[in-house]
Every structure is written in structure tokens, then in C-alpha cells.
Write a protein that holds these residues in place. Structure first.
Motif, PDB file in Angstrom:
ATOM      1  N   GLY A 131      24.005   6.713 -46.299  1.00  0.00           N
ATOM      2  CA  GLY A 131      24.573   7.252 -45.069  1.00  0.00           C
ATOM      3  C   GLY A 131      23.960   8.540 -44.557  1.00  0.00           C
ATOM      4  O   GLY A 131      24.312   9.002 -43.470  1.00  0.00           O
ATOM      5  N   PHE A 132      23.058   9.144 -45.312  1.00  0.00           N
ATOM      6  CA  PHE A 132      22.394  10.352 -44.834  1.00  0.00           C
ATOM      7  C   PHE A 132      21.368   9.979 -43.767  1.00  0.00           C
ATOM      8  O   PHE A 132      20.765   8.912 -43.831  1.00  0.00           O
ATOM      9  N   ASN A 133      21.148  10.882 -42.798  1.00  0.00           N
ATOM     10  CA  ASN A 133      20.062  10.633 -41.862  1.00  0.00           C
ATOM     11  C   ASN A 133      18.756  11.133 -42.497  1.00  0.00           C
ATOM     12  O   ASN A 133      18.766  11.755 -43.557  1.00  0.00           O
ATOM     13  N   THR A 134      17.647  10.881 -41.842  1.00  0.00           N
ATOM     14  CA  THR A 134      16.329  11.207 -42.401  1.00  0.00           C
ATOM     15  C   THR A 134      16.153  12.706 -42.669  1.00  0.00           C
ATOM     16  O   THR A 134      15.541  13.099 -43.657  1.00  0.00           O
ATOM     17  N   ILE A 135      16.725  13.544 -41.826  1.00  0.00           N
ATOM     18  CA  ILE A 135      16.616  14.991 -42.024  1.00  0.00           C
ATOM     19  C   ILE A 135      17.496  15.447 -43.182  1.00  0.00           C
ATOM     20  O   ILE A 135      17.047  16.157 -44.083  1.00  0.00           O
ATOM     21  N   ASP A 136      18.753  15.036 -43.159  1.00  0.00           N
ATOM     22  CA  ASP A 136      19.670  15.449 -44.224  1.00  0.00           C
ATOM     23  C   ASP A 136      19.227  14.947 -45.593  1.00  0.00           C
ATOM     24  O   ASP A 136      19.430  15.625 -46.605  1.00  0.00           O
ATOM     25  N   ALA A 137      18.602  13.783 -45.639  1.00  0.00           N
ATOM     26  CA  ALA A 137      18.090  13.262 -46.913  1.00  0.00           C
ATOM     27  C   ALA A 137      17.002  14.189 -47.449  1.00  0.00           C
ATOM     28  O   ALA A 137      17.013  14.545 -48.637  1.00  0.00           O
ATOM     29  N   ASN A 138      16.071  14.611 -46.590  1.00  0.00           N
ATOM     30  CA  ASN A 138      15.023  15.534 -47.037  1.00  0.00           C
ATOM     31  C   ASN A 138      15.621  16.860 -47.498  1.00  0.00           C
ATOM     32  O   ASN A 138      15.221  17.410 -48.521  1.00  0.00           O
ATOM     33  N   LEU A 139      16.589  17.372 -46.736  1.00  0.00           N
ATOM     34  CA  LEU A 139      17.217  18.644 -47.103  1.00  0.00           C
ATOM     35  C   LEU A 139      17.949  18.530 -48.439  1.00  0.00           C
ATOM     36  O   LEU A 139      17.870  19.434 -49.276  1.00  0.00           O
TER      37      LEU A 139
END
Length: 189
Positions: free
Chosen positions: A106-114
Motif C-alpha cells: 500500500g505504500f506509494n513509490t516515494i514513501d516506499a523509498n523513504l
């Protein structure tokens, strides 16, 4: 930076010339149309490596479609694709797969990297600047949706005569990814 000689690369899109560049442990590729050196304002795509999209045709992103669009355009109209070998916005393949797992949760691509301890985008375009300078690029028609790439090109002192949108097919697997790029990274979609 280490450079290769220019070699021929026949493809399903047409015949190209290629030149490789080595910057530390990363190797990048310039893919040029046969008439590249005769064009004053070539079409240029800075394409960041995406093994899952470019090679396996992943539907989670639009990378393969953008690469195909660029190769088709430069084959017909003349230009260059800089294949920028910084996988997963430069977090590497293992971390990219870990980011995919977080996106599955459920994370978006930015939040996953963070969440993995990276910035939203870890890419460094220094090698691209070297390649463009080596190929004596002064003015281009840039294929991109990414404002960071536009700013980078302008900061290199290269004139952007035209921005060509890299708009490709949206599907149920990449819809949220593209929306995140638009909403949080300023991509022009």
C-alpha cells in the motif's frame, strides 16, 4: 570517465550507433540515430534504467513504454537516448524489489523509498552531463515529463527547443505510480 568506441546496433526500431561510458561502477549507454551528427537539434531522451520494465515489460511503471516511444522517435526523426544506469532511481535492484514489496502493501513509490532510508530520488545526472558534452550537444528536443531532468539540462547550458511529452498507456498496475509522480514529484502528465 572511460569511453568506448562507437559501434553499430541494429534493432527492431532501426539501426543505431552506440557508445558506452563508465563512471565508477556504473556504465551508461548513448544510443544514437545514424544521422545523429547531422542534426542541429536532436530529439533526446534521458532514460533511467528499469530492469523490470525495460527487460521484463513490468506493468507497474511506464518505463518500457517510454523507452520504446523514444527509440521509435529517434529512429524516425533522429536523436539520442542516454540509457542512464541508475536502477530504481539509483537505489539498486535489491532495494527496488524491496520497494515493490512495500508498494504491494500500500505504500506509494516515494514513501516506499523513504521507508527504506532513501530520498525519494537518489539519481545523480553528472554522467549524463558528461555524455551530452562529449557528444557536443547544444540544443535539443527533450522527451520527458520530469521537471528535474528539464532543470538539469538547463543547468548544463543546453537549450531546450521543445519538450516532447512521454505520455504512454495507463493501466490498473501503474495508475497510482503515475499519479504519485504527478502529485508529489511534479511530473507533467
Amino acid at each position: 570517465m572511460i569511453k568506448s568506441e562507437v559501434a553499430k546496433l541494429p534493432t527492431r526500431y532501426g539501426n543505431f550507433d552506440i557508445k558506452a561510458y563508465k563512471d565508477g561502477s556504473q556504465e551508461h549507454l548513448a544510443i544514437m540515430s545514424k544521422n545523429f551528427s547531422d542534426i542541429n537539434t536532436p530529439i533526446v531522451r534521458i532514460h533511467s534504467e528499469c530492469l523490470t520494465g525495460d527487460t521484463m515489460g513490468s506493468l507497474k511503471c511506464d518505463c518500457n513504454n517510454q523507452l520504446n516511444l523514444a527509440l521509435e522517435l529517434i529512429s524516425k526523426e533522429g536523436g539520442l537516448v542516454v540509457y542512464h544506469r541508475q536502477e530504481g532511481r539509483n537505489i539498486g535492484l535489491v532495494n527496488k524489489v524491496n520497494a515493490y514489496k512495500l508498494q504491494d502493501e500500500g505504500f506509494n513509490t516515494i514513501d516506499a523509498n523513504l521507508k527504506l532510508g532513501f530520498k525519494e530520488d537518489e539519481r545523480d545526472y553528472g554522467a549524463v552531463g558528461f555524455i551530452l558534452k562529449d557528444l557536443n550537444i547544444k540544443e535539443i528536443k527533450l522527451i520527458t515529463n520530469n521537471p528535474t531532468k528539464i532543470k538539469f539540462i538547463e543547468d548544463c547550458g543546453i537549450k531546450i527547443a521543445e519538450r516532447i511529452p512521454a505520455i504512454t498507456e495507463i493501466n490498473k498496475f501503474n495508475k497510482n505510480y503515475l499519479q504519485t509522480k504527478k502529485d508529489f514529484m511534479g511530473h507533467i502528465l
